[in-house]
Scaffold this motif. Structure first.
Motif, short mmCIF file in Angstrom:
data_model
loop_
_atom_site.label_atom_id
_atom_site.label_comp_id
_atom_site.label_asym_id
_atom_site.label_seq_id
_atom_site.Cartn_x
_atom_site.Cartn_y
_atom_site.Cartn_z
N GLN A 1 3.78 87.49 57.74
CA GLN A 1 4.28 86.61 56.74
C GLN A 1 5.66 86.75 56.32
OE1 GLN A 1 1.75 84.44 55.99
NE2 GLN A 1 0.42 85.70 57.42
N ALA A 2 6.00 87.83 56.62
CA ALA A 2 7.57 88.15 56.16
C ALA A 2 8.60 87.39 57.22
CB ALA A 2 7.92 89.75 56.34
N GLN A 3 9.69 87.68 56.86
CA GLN A 3 10.93 86.99 57.70
C GLN A 3 11.27 88.14 58.70
OE1 GLN A 3 14.19 86.75 55.34
NE2 GLN A 3 14.98 84.71 56.03
N GLU B 1 16.51 88.58 51.42
CA GLU B 1 15.54 88.78 52.78
C GLU B 1 14.03 89.14 52.51
OE1 GLU B 1 17.08 90.30 56.72
OE2 GLU B 1 17.71 91.56 55.14
N PHE B 2 13.23 88.77 53.13
CA PHE B 2 11.93 89.28 53.12
C PHE B 2 11.56 89.86 54.25
CE2 PHE B 2 7.32 87.19 52.19
CZ PHE B 2 6.74 88.39 52.03
N VAL B 3 11.38 91.44 53.84
CA VAL B 3 11.53 92.18 55.13
C VAL B 3 9.97 93.07 55.06
CG1 VAL B 3 12.35 94.25 56.04
CG2 VAL B 3 13.68 92.71 54.93
N ALA B 4 9.22 93.29 56.17
CA ALA B 4 7.86 93.84 55.99
C ALA B 4 8.39 95.16 56.93
CB ALA B 4 6.83 93.24 56.86
N ILE B 5 8.06 96.31 56.23
CA ILE B 5 8.19 97.77 56.81
C ILE B 5 6.74 98.12 57.26
CG2 ILE B 5 8.73 100.30 56.78
CD1 ILE B 5 10.82 99.19 54.73
#
Lengths: 392, 262
Positions: free
Chosen positions: B218-220, B44-48
């Motif tokens: 830009q994240a998923q 995954e590509f996660v942004a917090i």
């Protein structure tokens, strides 16, 4: 993390601030140099004294007598010879020593202050004299009061045109024939052992107009017998003179031992005082390492975030402290050796650096680095990575 | 430490369960994290995302094994890391996590290759293997020809690429990027982001921490934090993902509402 890498890193940070590293090392450099210099100078002094004594014969015992004029108690040459003959297991090579003050001439030329002594045929083995030409005095020369002499190289070179054998030397008007030339012992100058003349003591007594000998040299049969021999002579003289005279009995090697003991103490005390500066140097290293840990808090944080464990960080800083003091130690050893050798040249003795103080002071300086580096290194190792990463 | 297993790509790599982080300030308690539960799957590509004070930095510290929670459990790749000691955490960081920091955090006196070698050094690799892998990693970010340069000889964007190379060197399952574009101009920032997207396409798990919505998009997937709680967790392309509830009230009041209020 491997040790090799830790050394590489510590070398890098030492090189990154050269002046600071040098100043940090200075305490250790001065401390080690002082210890090495003091110890090698002490060793050099001791060597030169020991050398001087050993050229005199290390088992020799000197006897000096002083008898009051009116007393009928005295010790004659015959008494001394009898005593030595009775104690052959302890003593050998007895020689009376009779000094002559007088004019010594060769032809019409007056010699400059040669030392003229009357001795027995045993004197060459007593003083370990070696001849380059001819022979030493013999029993018959002494017994018959032969007018013969043995001379040093200075006399041969300066007054006898380099060829001494058979030449005539005039001592207080009496002609003595040179029958032996000694090997060069000193530096062949007027003040050295090479400006000596030996004649039979029987002649010397005659020249001095006395038959009392106040000075003797005698050898102990071995090193172990020096002390009992000295005691035996003392007992003999005490009995003979019993309060009517003074005497002294000295053993050179016992004096030498005393001297060495005393000097060892002095050198040890001086070196210990110099060693205090090593301690001060260690505290200096600790101080700088603490500053360095604070300055490099962020670096420590980065390293920890990348997986450095406490022991990795600790090792890095301890090795840095230890290499600082080890390099300081090496520089100090070189400096101390140079100073010691320079002092040797000034004091006119040879000072050869000995290995044990060098190894010892290198070990001590590395040890100091480790001990005084531990506290800052541990401080660095315990830093919290979050706080360390945020540190500016 | 447990072996990294080759489970299917949808298994849970990071599992936070009911995480609290409570700081004591004198008599009062500050709940930096107030009961957070979060699953992040492999790949995954996660942004917090969150404002400052929302707890995102604390969250990153816990995910990055730089800190432990006051309560709750954190399983990383199936291993409970929430109660680990300092040195055990260091080993997890070394094997499981690659950090990319806002300030690059390169060590100034080491050259690029040596900087990239650091995680491998602490992993106990031989010098030859370290160098070979560090050079390969530098090549991935296109800086292999500058391997002997010092960080100060590089631009900000290049330095950040070095720190990405360092994060990749040990081939860790998780890349943790903390405001990776914060110190860069928008152009180089975009470059770094597209590089992260490329890594994501290559199959890396990426956790991006930012306060900037445009970057988070830009994240998923976006996880939005406020006051230590998760207020949004879902796809990055939904409109709610980029707006906080407070921001509704903070928005300029519309004329209609003004009339009503009047």
């Amino acid at each position: 993390m491997d040790i090799q890498q830790a050394f590489k890193m510590s070398f890098k940070s030492l090189m990154a601030s050269k002046l600071r590293s040098l100043l940090t090392m200075l305490g250790i450099i001065i401390g080690v140099a002082a210890v090495i210099a003091i110890m090698s100078i002490g060793q050099g002094l001791m060597n030169s004294v020991n050398e001087m004594f050993s050229s005199l014969g290390s088992n020799i015992i000197q006897v000096g007598l002083y008898v009051r004029g009116e007393s009928n108690r005295t010790v004659t040459v015959d008494n001394m010879y009898d005593f030595v003959n009775e104690n052959q297991e302890l003593l050998c090579d007895l020689s009376p020593i009779v000094y002559i003050q007088g004019q010594v001439k060769c032809g019409n030329e007056v010699m400059e202050r040669p030392s003229v002594s009357g001795v027995s045929e045993a004197y060459d083995s007593l003083q370990l004299l070696k001849l380059s030409q001819g022979r030493f005095l013999q029993y018959v020369d002494v017994a018959r009061k032969e007018k013969v002499c043995v001379v040093g190289t200075y006399i041969v070179d300066n007054y006898l045109d380099g060829e001494g054998m058979g030449k005539i030397i005039k001592i207080n008007g009496e002609n003595f024939t040179v029958i032996g030339v000694m090997e060069q012992m000193g530096d062949n100058t007027e003040r050295s052992e090479d400006n000596q003349i030996f004649i039979p003591y029987t002649n010397a007594l005659q020249i001095n107009g006395t038959n009392f000998v106040d000075s003797y040299g005698v050898n102990a049969t071995s090193k172990e017998n020096i002390a009992p021999a000295r005691l035996a002579i003392e007992a003999f003289l005490e009995e003979k003179l019993s309060g009517d005279g003074f005497y002294y009995v000295q053993s050179l090697s016992e004096m030498l031992e005393e001297y060495n003991k005393m000097q060892n103490t002095i050198v040890t005390v001086l070196a210990a005082i110099a060693g205090i500066s090593l301690l001060v140097g260690g505290i200096g290293i600790m101080n700088i390492m603490l500053v360095s840990v604070t300055e490099r808090t962020r670096e420590i944080g980065i390293r920890k975030s990348l997986g450095a464990k406490r022991r990795d960080i600790r090792l890095q800083f301890i090795i840095e402290a230890a290499s600082t003091s080890a390099i300081g130690g090496v520089v100090g050893i070189v400096l101390g050796t140079v100073v010691g050798m320079a002092a040797g040249v000034l004091m006119n003795t040879t000072i050869t650096p000995t290995l044990s103080p060098i190894i010892l002071s290198f070990g001590i300086s590395v040890g100091i680095g480790i001990i005084f580096g531990y506290l800052p290194a541990n401080k660095a190792a315990k830093l919290n990575p979050i706080d360390a990463l945020r540190y500016d | 430490m447990q072996e990294i297993n080759n489970s299917p790509s949808d298994d849970v790599l990071i599992k936070l369960q009911d995480i609290y982080k409570i700081y004591h300030m004198g008599d009062s308690e500050v709940h930096a994290l107030d009961g957070i539960s979060l699953d992040i799957r492999r790949g995954e590509f996660v942004a917090i995302v969150g404002q400052s004070g929302s707890g995102k930095s604390t969250c990153m510290n816990i995910i990055g094994c730089l800190d432990v929670p006051t309560s709750g459990t954190y399983h990383l790749n199936g291993v409970d890391v929430s109660t680990m000691k300092d040195d055990e955490q260091a080993e997890i960081r070394n094997k499981m996590l690659g950090f990319i920091f806002q300030q690059y955090n390169l060590i100034p006196k080491l050259n690029l290759c040596e900087n990239v070698e650091l995680p491998l050094l602490y992993a106990g690799l031989s010098p030859a293997e370290r160098q070979q892998r560090a050079m390969a990693s530098l090549a991935r970010v296109g800086l292999e020809d500058k391997a002997q340069n010092l960080p100060s000889q590089l631009s900000g964007g290049q330095q950040q690429r070095v720190s990405i190379a360092r994060a990749l060197a040990g081939n860790p399952p998780v890349i943790l990027a903390d405001e990776p574009t914060g110190a860069l101009d928008s152009h180089t920032g975009r470059e770094v982001l597209s590089f992260l997207q490329k890594l994501h396409k290559d199959g890396n798990t990426i956790v991006l921490i930012t306060h900037d919505n445009s970057i988070a998009r830009q994240a998923q997937r976006i996880v939005r934090l406020a006051d230590g709680k998760i207020i949004y967790d879902g796809a990055a392309d939904r409109p709610e993902a980029v707006v906080q509830p407070d921001e509704f009230s903070a928005m300029p009041i519309t004329p209609a509402e003004e009339v009503q209020a009047g």
